[in-house]
Scaffold this active site. Structure first.
Site, short mmCIF file in Angstrom:
data_model
loop_
_atom_site.label_atom_id
_atom_site.label_comp_id
_atom_site.label_asym_id
_atom_site.label_seq_id
_atom_site.Cartn_x
_atom_site.Cartn_y
_atom_site.Cartn_z
N HIS A 157 0.86 -1.18 0.00
CA HIS A 157 0.00 0.00 0.00
C HIS A 157 0.90 1.23 0.00
CE1 HIS A 157 -0.28 0.53 4.68
NE2 HIS A 157 0.87 0.01 4.34
N ASP A 170 5.81 -4.74 7.14
CA ASP A 170 4.62 -3.94 7.41
C ASP A 170 3.53 -4.88 7.94
OD1 ASP A 170 2.25 -2.55 7.35
OD2 ASP A 170 2.55 -1.69 5.35
N CYS A 222 -5.73 2.33 -1.36
CA CYS A 222 -4.38 2.92 -1.22
C CYS A 222 -3.32 1.95 -1.73
CB CYS A 222 -4.10 3.31 0.23
SG CYS A 222 -5.13 4.67 0.82
N GLN A 260 -1.75 -5.28 8.47
CA GLN A 260 -2.88 -6.18 8.23
C GLN A 260 -2.64 -7.58 8.80
OE1 GLN A 260 -5.72 -5.17 6.98
NE2 GLN A 260 -5.08 -3.12 6.35
N LYS A 285 -6.13 -0.59 13.85
CA LYS A 285 -6.49 -1.79 13.08
C LYS A 285 -6.51 -3.03 13.98
CE LYS A 285 -4.53 0.02 8.76
NZ LYS A 285 -5.73 0.23 7.95
#
Length: 406
Positions: free
Chosen positions: A123, A200, A364, A203, A226
């Site tokens: 993203h 990252d 994104c 998620q 999140k």
């Protein structure tokens, strides 16, 4: 299974509301998650009875808040199994954490002609900071592509790495495709070439167990909102050896040791990277969210979410006019799809009127859409509080969209 989703839903006040006189179905968890009551109560209680700035005061409230904030750091350290609390840096989110590493690591280790590798499925927050670094340092950004099923083309990685490669930045789980990337394998390849890796985890940290020591990543970042915590919170994990050598990426109070007009020396880890008054109440709320997840059991959460993904995939495929983007064998509970002959924005507007929150657009992640030559997708990103009944409601909404536009 022992996971009782109805009991869990009672922990989330917002899930009981209606939208357009219909029960809310919330499938936009990849963007942000709803908050359990104990996180809301924790934050409200702090603002009401305990608020005081941390680290500088010697009075009761300041020392109480300082202790709770540092306890939160330990809870987060233990959740991702970092070696020490000072390897946990509080940030305002994944974006600020990646920007911080891109700037600080870049200042220390990247020079003209060097190379940085990202994947095609990142993203924007894990692309643009590295592009800015490359522009500043006259370095080059190289891209590890993915195949049409949403799986990274890993054999390509060895060919991309060179003696000029300074860092690899890759997502653990794709926010647009749901792919769970083999980050440990990527890290092993990178480390054979003495290249550090930033993972990252925006998620992943809320869906699957994360062990940064076992993973052996050099940096791991994620956002609090999140993972059922407050907005404006996030975490940068870094190995001590990197954090010690990297310069601060923000200047201000608390991150200093001695300040004169001639020279400033800096505080020890982790405070060197936490300039100014941090979002300490947010950090404490984030720790409360993690304690809540631990009380449910991450293994149970992951198993239920995989059931939801399998059910949603089967129901959508039964319709016969759905194309799913992202069919990797290892996926998180994200279903990105298009309805034949229907623009995703048109679909999203109708689905919204049925009380269902899905995300439409590029998420994104414009390079992912460019890979497939599409404007965007409809994304249903699920969390452990979702149900199969809600998936049935989404399927009926998709049928209505097809009837109206198809």
């Amino acid at each position: 299974m022992s996971f009782n989703v109805q009991d869990v839903r009672n922990d989330f006040p917002l899930l009981s509301r209606t939208i357009y006189d219909k029960p809310l179905v919330y499938f936009d968890n990849g963007a942000t998650t709803q908050k359990p009551r104990r996180v809301i109560d924790c934050i409200n209680s702090y603002h009401t009875y305990k608020n005081s700035s941390i680290h500088r005061g010697v009075h009761y409230l300041s020392e109480l808040a300082t202790q709770d904030f540092e306890n939160a750091r330990v809870i987060i350290q233990e959740y991702i199994n970092a070696r020490a609390p000072y390897e946990i840096i509080f940030t305002s989110g994944t974006t600020s954490a990646i920007n911080g590493v891109a700037f600080s690591f870049g200042e220390r280790y990247v020079s003209e002609g060097d190379e940085i590798i990202v994947s095609e499925m990142e993203h924007h927050a894990n692309i643009v900071p590295w592009q800015l670094l490359c522009e500043r340092k006259k370095a080059h950004l190289k891209v590890l592509s993915f195949k049409d099923d949403g799986v990274l083309d890993l054999p390509q990685l060895e060919k991309l790495i060179s003696v000029k490669t300074r860092i690899i930045a890759v997502t653990h789980v794709s926010n647009a495709l749901g792919t769970v990337n083999p980050v440990e394998e990527i890290i092993q390849v990178a480390h054979r070439h003495n290249v550090p890796v930033l993972v990252d985890g925006a998620q992943s940290v809320q869906h699957i167990p994360v062990d940064v020591v076992k993973m052996d990543c050099d940096f791991y970042v994620f956002s609090g909102h999140k993972i059922y915590g407050p907005t404006g919170t996030g975490i940068l994990y870094g190995k001590e050896k990197w954090l010690e050598e990297m310069p601060p990426f923000m200047g201000g109070g608390e991150m200093v040791d001695v300040v004169t007009f001639e020279k400033t020396t800096f505080n020890t880890l982790p405070f060197k990277f936490e300039a100014g008054t941090p979002n300490y109440i947010g950090g404490i709320g984030l720790a409360e969210a993690i304690k809540y997840i631990q009380s449910l059991g991450l293994a149970e959460i992951a198993a239920w979410e995989q059931e939801l993904l399998a059910y949603a995939t089967r129901r959508m495929n039964e319709l016969g006019y759905i194309r799913i983007y992202g069919n990797a064998p290892h996926k998180s509970a994200i279903l990105s799809f298009l309805i034949d002959g229907v623009h995703p924005y048109d679909a999203g507007m109708v689905i919204d009127k049925m009380g269902i929150a899905v995300r439409t657009g590029t998420h994104c992640a414009q390079p992912v859409m460019q890979h497939f030559g599409i404007d965007g997708t409809i994304r249903a990103s699920m969390a452990f509080y979702n149900t199969t009944d809600e998936i049935d409601t989404l399927v009926e909404a998709v049928r209505k969209v097809k009837t109206m536009f198809g």
